[in-house]
Motif scaffolding. Structure first.
Motif, PDB file in Angstrom:
ATOM      1  N   SER A 192       0.742  -1.197  -0.064  1.00 35.85           N
ATOM      2  CA  SER A 192       0.049   0.086   0.182  1.00 35.85           C
ATOM      3  C   SER A 192       0.976   1.143  -0.016  1.00 35.85           C
ATOM      4  O   SER A 192       2.082   1.268   0.327  1.00 35.85           O
ATOM      5  CB  SER A 192      -1.037   0.228   1.211  1.00 35.85           C
ATOM      6  N   ILE A 193       0.301   2.389  -0.287  1.00 32.58           N
ATOM      7  CA  ILE A 193       0.782   3.601  -0.283  1.00 32.58           C
ATOM      8  C   ILE A 193       1.265   4.042   1.111  1.00 32.58           C
ATOM      9  O   ILE A 193       2.500   4.425   1.424  1.00 32.58           O
ATOM     10  CB  ILE A 193      -0.008   4.875  -1.011  1.00 32.58           C
ATOM     11  N   ALA A 194       0.219   3.669   2.159  1.00 32.10           N
ATOM     12  CA  ALA A 194       0.566   4.170   3.545  1.00 32.10           C
ATOM     13  C   ALA A 194       1.711   3.444   3.985  1.00 32.10           C
ATOM     14  O   ALA A 194       2.375   3.888   4.863  1.00 32.10           O
ATOM     15  CB  ALA A 194      -0.848   3.675   4.296  1.00 32.10           C
ATOM     16  N   SER A 195       1.728   1.871   3.721  1.00 33.01           N
ATOM     17  CA  SER A 195       3.092   1.382   4.306  1.00 33.01           C
ATOM     18  C   SER A 195       4.182   1.739   3.427  1.00 33.01           C
ATOM     19  O   SER A 195       5.127   1.465   4.391  1.00 33.01           O
ATOM     20  CB  SER A 195       2.823  -0.387   3.832  1.00 33.01           C
ATOM     21  N   GLU A 196       4.293   2.400   2.536  1.00 31.62           N
ATOM     22  CA  GLU A 196       5.666   2.863   1.932  1.00 31.62           C
ATOM     23  C   GLU A 196       6.103   4.266   2.863  1.00 31.62           C
ATOM     24  O   GLU A 196       7.312   4.421   2.979  1.00 31.62           O
ATOM     25  CB  GLU A 196       5.400   3.488   0.556  1.00 31.62           C
ATOM     26  N   PRO A 200       0.103   9.048   4.792  1.00 32.13           N
ATOM     27  CA  PRO A 200       0.457   7.750   5.664  1.00 32.13           C
ATOM     28  C   PRO A 200      -0.943   7.256   6.436  1.00 32.13           C
ATOM     29  O   PRO A 200      -0.644   6.353   7.237  1.00 32.13           O
ATOM     30  CB  PRO A 200       1.112   8.772   6.937  1.00 32.13           C
ATOM     31  N   ASN A 201      -1.999   7.570   5.645  1.00 33.06           N
ATOM     32  CA  ASN A 201      -3.417   7.040   6.366  1.00 33.06           C
ATOM     33  C   ASN A 201      -3.424   5.448   5.960  1.00 33.06           C
ATOM     34  O   ASN A 201      -3.725   4.985   4.899  1.00 33.06           O
ATOM     35  CB  ASN A 201      -4.451   7.763   5.723  1.00 33.06           C
ATOM     36  N   LYS A 202      -3.362   4.972   7.066  1.00 31.65           N
ATOM     37  CA  LYS A 202      -3.257   3.367   6.837  1.00 31.65           C
ATOM     38  C   LYS A 202      -4.714   2.661   6.809  1.00 31.65           C
ATOM     39  O   LYS A 202      -4.908   1.483   6.163  1.00 31.65           O
ATOM     40  CB  LYS A 202      -2.712   2.502   8.141  1.00 31.65           C
ATOM     41  N   PRO A 217      -6.961   1.794   1.726  1.00 29.74           N
ATOM     42  CA  PRO A 217      -6.192   0.615   1.005  1.00 29.74           C
ATOM     43  C   PRO A 217      -5.816   0.997  -0.177  1.00 29.74           C
ATOM     44  O   PRO A 217      -6.124   0.188  -1.266  1.00 29.74           O
ATOM     45  CB  PRO A 217      -7.274  -0.269   0.998  1.00 29.74           C
ATOM     46  N   ASP A 218      -4.904   2.038  -0.493  1.00 28.23           N
ATOM     47  CA  ASP A 218      -4.432   2.315  -2.030  1.00 28.23           C
ATOM     48  C   ASP A 218      -3.067   1.776  -2.288  1.00 28.23           C
ATOM     49  O   ASP A 218      -2.268   1.503  -1.418  1.00 28.23           O
ATOM     50  CB  ASP A 218      -4.409   3.848  -2.224  1.00 28.23           C
ATOM     51  N   THR A 219      -3.332   1.065  -3.486  1.00 29.65           N
ATOM     52  CA  THR A 219      -1.840   0.190  -3.796  1.00 29.65           C
ATOM     53  C   THR A 219      -1.063   1.038  -5.012  1.00 29.65           C
ATOM     54  O   THR A 219      -1.499   1.769  -5.596  1.00 29.65           O
ATOM     55  CB  THR A 219      -2.413  -0.788  -4.534  1.00 29.65           C
TER      56      THR A 219
END
Length: 524
Positions: free
Chosen positions: A340-344, A386-388, A391-393
Motif C-alpha cells: 500500500s501507499i501508506a505502508s511506504e 500515511p493514512n493506513k 487501502p490504496d496500492t
C-alpha cells in the motif's frame, strides 16, 4: 440488510441516513432534472454525489443527480439497479473510526445506449449542468500517434444520431438541446487532469465541427457551443482518494448488518461494489460559469471561483503537492513490493524522497490564495499518504504513468529552465523519480522477480525501447525516451537532468537490492 430503498425504513445504528424526503426528491428529479453526471464510478459516488446528498440534507436544493455510464454498462445494471441507486460510503480517517453514510442523491442510472431517456433529460429546460468523471482518456479522440481512432472516424461520418464515442454522444445530446431552443447549460469536467474543461470543450467542438463540415448538423450549432451565454465549459480541480473497494471495509459493513454488498468485476474489468471507501480529505474547485443556474455547492465545501484560480490550484496539486509524490511512491512501491501507499510512508527513505520532490516543486509553485500550498503539502505528507485506513496500492497509482509525467514532473522542469534564479541542475529528487519509473518499466522488482506492470497506453512502446537493457549493465541508452517531449514536456537530453537520470538508472540496475541501495545512497 440489503442496500435497497427498504433499508431506509430499517436503519442501522451508527450509520448516517438521508434526512430528506427521498421519494419526493426522486420523483421531482426524474420529472425536472437539474444535474446529469457522466461516469458512474467511485469518485462520483463517494464525493460528487455525496455533495448533492449533503445539499439535500441541508435543504439547499430539492433535486438529486441522474448518473449515466458511457463505458461500462454493468456498473449501472449490476450495482446501481441492484441497490436502487443508493450508495454506502465509508469515510476512512487515520485517527478516527470509519464513518458510514447511505446516500440517496443518485436518483437514476442511465446507460448511454438509452438515448431516448438521455434526450428527454437534455431537452428539459430545467437541466442546469452536466458533469464528468470519465478519466482523461475519455476525452481523447486520437490514438498515441495523433490519428483519429476508427471509432471516432465512424462517428464523424455517421453523424449525431449514431455516436458511439463518449464525446460524440455528448455532442449529439447538446445538439438535441440546441434544437429544443438553444437552451443554456454548463458542461463541467470534474476529472483529475490539467485544464479539464479545455480538453472537454476541444473534443466536443472537434466532433461538432466535423459534423458541420459534412452538413450533418445545422451551422448554428457551432455558434451555440461557442456562445458563453448559452454553453460554458468550466474548469475544475478535484482531489479525493477513492481506492478500490477494500475487503476490510466489506467485513466491517457486514458486521454491522449489511448484506449482499460484495464487490464484482465487470466484463470490462471494473472492480466495483455497492459501497465506496474513501479518505476524509477532499477538495473540489470549480470555475463559476453556469448560464442556467446551479445549486449552492459553495455551502457544502466546494470552492466556486474564477478560471485563473482553478488553474493555480490544479497546478499546485498536480505539479507539486500531491500527484508527483504519488507517482514516485507508485513506481518505487512496486519495485520494493509494498502492499500500500501508506505502508511506504513507514520507510524514511521514501518519505524523504517525496519530501524532496515536494520541496523542489515548492520553489516554482504559484500560491492560489484560497488554499495554501504549504498547508496542502503538509496535509499530504503528514496525514493523507500515511493514512493506513486507505487501502490504496502502488499498482493502482502506477496506471498510465506516461500520461501523467508531462504534468507531474515536466511542468516543474520547464519552470526551472525558464527561471533566472533557479538551476535545473540542482534538481535531485525529480530525476530520481524519473529514473525509478524507467527501472520499473524493465518489469522486475528489486528481488529480480517478474512483476505485473500497470496498464499504460505507451507501455509496449517504452518496453521495446528498454528491451536491450539488462540488470547488471554498466551502460544503457535512454536518449530515445528522454528526448520525448510528449512524455517529459521538454527534451531532457538537452538539459542537465539527463546526466542525473543516467547516473541514478545505472545504479538502480546494478543487481538484486540495487533499488533500495540507490535510495540509501542518494536520498538524505
Amino acid at each position: 440488510m440489503k442496500l435497497t430503498k427498504e433499508c431506509l425504513k430499517n436503519q442501522v445504528v451508527g450509520v448516517n441516513y438521508p434526512t430528506y424526503d427521498v421519494e419526493k426528491v426522486w420523483k421531482e428529479t426524474k420529472e425536472n432534472p437539474t444535474w446529469l453526471h457522466f461516469g458512474a464510478g467511485n469518485i462520483f459516488r463517494g464525493f460528487i454525489a455525496r455533495l448533492a446528498n449533503d445539499m439535500l440534507n441541508k435543504g439547499l436544493c430539492d433535486k438529486g443527480i441522474i448518473a449515466s455510464e458511457t463505458f461500462d454498462y454493468e456498473i449501472i445494471t449490476d450495482v446501481y439497479d441492484k441497490c436502487d441507486n443508493l450508495t454506502l460510503i465509508a469515510s476512512l480517517s487515520a485517527t478516527k473510526a470509519p464513518e458510514y453514510t447511505v446516500s440517496a442523491s443518485i436518483v437514476e442510472g442511465v446507460v448511454a445506449s438509452n438515448y431516448a431517456r438521455l434526450k428527454e433529460i437534455f431537452t428539459n429546460p430545467s437541466l442546469q449542468f452536466i458533469s464528468f468523471t470519465i478519466t482523461e482518456k475519455g476525452y481523447s479522440l486520437k490514438d498515441i500517434n495523433g490519428n483519429y481512432t476508427t471509432l471516432v472516424e465512424e462517428d464523424f461520418n455517421n453523424g449525431p444520431t449514431k455516436g458511439k464515442h463518449a464525446m460524440s454522444v455528448v455532442a449529439s445530446l447538446l445538439y438535441e438541446r440546441y434544437k429544443a431552443g438553444a437552451l443554456p447549460i454548463a458542461v463541467v469536467s470534474m476529472d483529475n487532469c490539467s485544464h479539464n474543461g479545455e480538453k472537454l470543450q476541444a473534443s466536443v467542438l472537434d466532433v461538432a465541427s466535423h459534423w458541420a463540415k459534412k452538413d450533418l448538423v445545422e451551422s448554428g450549432f457551432l455558434t451555440y457551443l461557442q456562445d458563453e451565454t448559452k454553453v460554458t465549459f468550466p474548469w475544475s480541480m478535484i482531489d479525493k482518494i477513492t481506492p478500490r473497494p477494500a475487503k476490510e471495509v466489506l467485513e466491517d459493513l457486514e458486521k454491522i448488518g449489511f448484506t449482499d454488498i460484495d464487490p464484482i468485476t465487470t466484463s470490462r474489468h471494473t472492480y466495483i461494489a455497492p459501497y465506496v471507501n474513501c479518505e476524509t480529505a477532499e477538495y473540489l474547485v470549480i470555475e463559476d460559469k453556469f448560464p442556467n443556474g446551479r445549486p449552492a455547492l459553495e455551502k457544502v465545501g466546494v470552492y466556486m471561483t474564477d478560471r485563473e484560480t482553478v488553474n493555480k490550484v490544479e497546478t499546485m496539486k498536480v505539479t507539486t503537492c500531491l500527484n508527483p509524490l504519488h507517482t514516485a511512491l507508485a513506481v518505487y512501491g512496486c519495485l520494493l513490493n509494498y502492499p500500500s501507499i501508506a505502508s511506504e510512508m513507514t520507510n524514511p527513505l521514501l518519505v524523504n524522497l517525496v519530501k524532496g520532490i515536494g520541496a523542489e516543486g515548492m520553489k516554482v509553485v504559484v500560491d492560489p490564495k484560497i488554499i495554501k500550498p504549504e498547508a496542502f503539502l503538509n496535509e499530504v505528507l503528514e496525514e493523507r499518504l500515511p493514512n493506513k485506513a486507505i487501502p490504496d496500492t502502488p499498482w493502482r497509482i502506477a496506471t498510465d504513468t506516461s500520461q501523467k509525467i508531462p504534468v507531474r514532473y515536466g511542468e516543474t522542469i520547464k519552470s526551472y529552465l525558464k527561471s533566472k534564479d533557479l538551476d535545473v541542475a540542482d534538481l535531485k529528487y525529480i530525476p530520481l523519480a524519473i529514473a525509478g519509473w524507467l527501472r520499473y518499466l524493465i518489469g522486475v522488482n528489486d528481488k529480480l522477480e517478474v512483476m505485473e506492470l500497470s496498464s499504460d497506453p505507451m507501455l509496449n512502446v517504452l518496453r521495446e525501447k528498454l528491451a536491450n537493457v539488462k540488470i547488471g549493465d554498466t551502460s544503457a541508452n535512454l536518449d530515445d525516451i528522454l528526448a520525448n517531449k510528449e512524455i517529459f514536456g521538454t527534451d531532457l537530453t538537452k538539459t542537465a537532468i539527463k546526466g542525473k537520470v543516467y547516473e541514478y538508472f545505472l545504479s538502480l540496475i546494478k543487481g538484486e537490492g540495487a533499488v533500495l541501495q540507490t535510495l540509501t545512497n542518494y536520498v538524505k
